[in-house]
Design a protein around this motif. Structure first.
Motif, mmCIF file in Angstrom:
data_model
loop_
_atom_site.group_PDB
_atom_site.id
_atom_site.type_symbol
_atom_site.label_atom_id
_atom_site.label_comp_id
_atom_site.label_asym_id
_atom_site.label_seq_id
_atom_site.Cartn_x
_atom_site.Cartn_y
_atom_site.Cartn_z
ATOM 1 N N SER A 1 -9.827 -41.459 2.557
ATOM 2 C CA SER A 1 -9.640 -41.024 3.942
ATOM 3 C C SER A 1 -9.504 -42.198 4.913
ATOM 4 O O SER A 1 -9.005 -42.011 6.029
ATOM 5 N N GLU B 1 -11.546 -37.074 13.245
ATOM 6 C CA GLU B 1 -12.274 -36.875 11.982
ATOM 7 C C GLU B 1 -13.141 -38.083 11.606
ATOM 8 O O GLU B 1 -13.966 -37.995 10.698
ATOM 9 N N ASP B 2 -12.948 -39.203 12.291
ATOM 10 C CA ASP B 2 -13.768 -40.393 12.039
ATOM 11 C C ASP B 2 -15.061 -40.380 12.848
ATOM 12 O O ASP B 2 -15.900 -41.269 12.679
#
Length: 124
Positions: free
Chosen positions: A62, A88-89
């Motif tokens: 990812s 999403e981090d």
């Protein structure tokens, strides 16, 4: 022995941050060092690791191509350069250290030493 993580903060999507991890109490130059992260309601997940033997690096799929882990043994510090950040981090990022880690288990969250975590928030 403590691991002091720093560098987290609020950043817009597409931006960059650099996290630092500075162990105290001993030299960690021959320790495997890693970064994990934990988002709200999720399990802690592996992000990246750097070998204590040959400084080889390993990444989760990812973050591969966006994040770079490095170590400066003269400063006894490990860094995580994070580019092209997205929502999403967003997570608390933890650094970890273990002298016994090998290629087969860098991604397992059973390191001997852990930092307190630093929060990274990416706004979309």
């Amino acid at each position: 022995v403590q691991l002091q993580a720093s560098g987290g903060g609020l950043v817009q999507a597409g931006g960059s941050l650099r996290l630092s991890c500075a162990p105290s109490g001993r030299t960690f130059n021959n320790y495997a060092m890693a970064w994990f992260r934990q988002a709200p309601g999720k399990e802690r997940e592996f992000v990246a690791a750097v070998s204590g033997v040959n400084s080889a690096t390993y990444y989760s799929e990812s973050v591969k191509g966006r994040f770079t882990i490095s170590r400066d043994n003269a400063k006894n510090t490990v860094y995580l350069q994070m580019n092209s950040l997205n929502a999403e981090d967003t997570a608390v990022y933890f650094c970890a250290a273990d002298i016994r880690k090998s290629l087969s288990d860098y991604d397992l969250p059973d390191y001997d030493y852990w930092g307190q975590g630093t929060l990274v928030t990416v706004s979309s």
